[in-house]
Design a protein around this motif. Structure first.
Motif, PDB file in Angstrom:
ATOM      1  N   CYS A 170      -0.379   2.470   1.207  1.00 18.15           N
ATOM      2  CA  CYS A 170      -0.844   2.983  -0.122  1.00 18.15           C
ATOM      3  C   CYS A 170      -1.789   2.171  -0.583  1.00 18.15           C
ATOM      4  N   ARG A 172      -2.006  -0.025  -2.947  1.00 17.81           N
ATOM      5  CA  ARG A 172      -1.700  -1.286  -3.136  1.00 17.81           C
ATOM      6  C   ARG A 172      -1.699  -2.265  -1.921  1.00 17.81           C
ATOM      7  N   CYS A 173      -1.617  -1.669  -0.581  1.00 17.18           N
ATOM      8  CA  CYS A 173      -1.779  -2.076   0.571  1.00 17.18           C
ATOM      9  C   CYS A 173      -3.242  -2.563   0.829  1.00 17.18           C
ATOM     10  N   CYS A 243       3.449  -5.334   1.201  1.00 16.47           N
ATOM     11  CA  CYS A 243       3.118  -4.457   0.003  1.00 16.47           C
ATOM     12  C   CYS A 243       4.024  -4.471  -1.259  1.00 16.47           C
ATOM     13  N   CYS A 246       4.918  -0.139  -1.784  1.00 13.63           N
ATOM     14  CA  CYS A 246       5.447   0.514  -0.695  1.00 13.63           C
ATOM     15  C   CYS A 246       6.246  -0.183   0.272  1.00 13.63           C
TER      16      CYS A 246
HETATM   17 ZN   LIG Z   1       1.762  -0.080  -0.022  1.00 16.16          ZN
END
Ligand SMILES: [Zn+2]
Length: 257
Positions: A170, A172-173, A243, A246
């Motif tokens: 995602c 934010r990864c 993360c 996710c």
């Molecule tokens: Zn993520």
């Protein structure tokens, strides 16, 4: 269906990743387009003409003169009337395809309404111009298990990545928090080439149609485009098992401050 256009989607149905069944799925889909600026106009035009069954168009702004070069759904009359973008866009799209439903949402997308909007959609299109809203979309989409298509444009450069919850990384990864260094200057500072925005939006729309037709977008593949020299590069973004979004399912952007 208006007479004479029964074969409306024939050219899309010829494509191996769409076909008649894929076209039927596209027609049964709802897509939320967040932002009706340069990216949103081009995305929405492509998706409406491709027969996405219902489009939800969200934007809080009205049409201004500086929008006309890059925002392809608007005209000078919209500027004169200070037409809300979501409504002007919806009216143009309905004229292009009367078989689909187009719902304008003239207001802000925020932590207060994003979950309800995402719940109604099968897929979310990023047509925003800021990372704060993208992190909000990312949280809402991952929480709801809905795919979303990240896209950004600045000057003559752009980036596109399809985010499929459970299928790849995602946002934010890739990026922690919308830190000041990730804060993009507004388009007024660096400018945007209209062709660059259209190119980014086209790649986003292609990813969306692949996802809707077959569930088979290029999940987690970051495409980097530079229209000044016509280059596209792509790199796999690894999923971060730690993360916060996710991995740990902490959706802190959904909580209003
Ligand atoms: Zn993520």
């Amino acid at each position: 269906m208006p007479p004479g256009i029964q074969d409306r989607y024939a050219r899309h149905e010829k494509l191996d990743f769409i076909g008649a069944e894929g076209q039927r799925r596209i027609g049964a889909s709802t897509v939320l387009v967040v932002g009706c600026g340069s990216l949103g106009c081009a995305q929405a035009a492509l998706l409406a003409r491709a027969g996405v069954g219902r489009l939800l168009l969200a934007d809080r702004d009205v049409v201004r003169p500086a929008n006309l070069p890059t925002q392809l759904l608007y005209n000078e009359a919209d500027v004169k009337e200070r037409a809300p973008k979501a409504e002007a866009a919806a009216s143009r799209l309905r004229a292009a395809n009367s078989e689909i439903a187009v719902e304008p949402l003239a207001g802000e997308v925020s932590a207060a309404n994003i979950e309800a909007l995402a719940a109604r959609a099968d897929l979310v299109m990023d047509a925003t111009d800021n990372f704060e809203t993208r992190f909000l979309l990312n949280d809402a989409a991952v929480k709801a298990g809905k795919p979303w298509i990240y896209g950004g444009v600045l000057g003559t450069d752009g980036m596109v990545m399809a985010v499929g919850p459970g299928k790849g990384p995602c946002l934010r990864c890739l990026l922690e928090m919308p830190a000041p260094e990730n804060r993009l200057p507004p388009p007024d500072v660096f400018g945007v080439l209209n062709a660059a925005a259209a190119w980014v939006a086209a790649l986003q729309a292609a990813q969306a149609l692949k996802a809707l037709a077959r569930g088979a977008a290029d999940w987690g593949r970051m495409h980097t485009l530079d229209i000044r020299n016509g280059s596209v590069t792509a790199a796999e973004v690894p999923r971060d098992p730690a993360c916060p979004c996710c991995g740990r399912h902490e959706f802190k952007f959904l909580k209003p401050a």
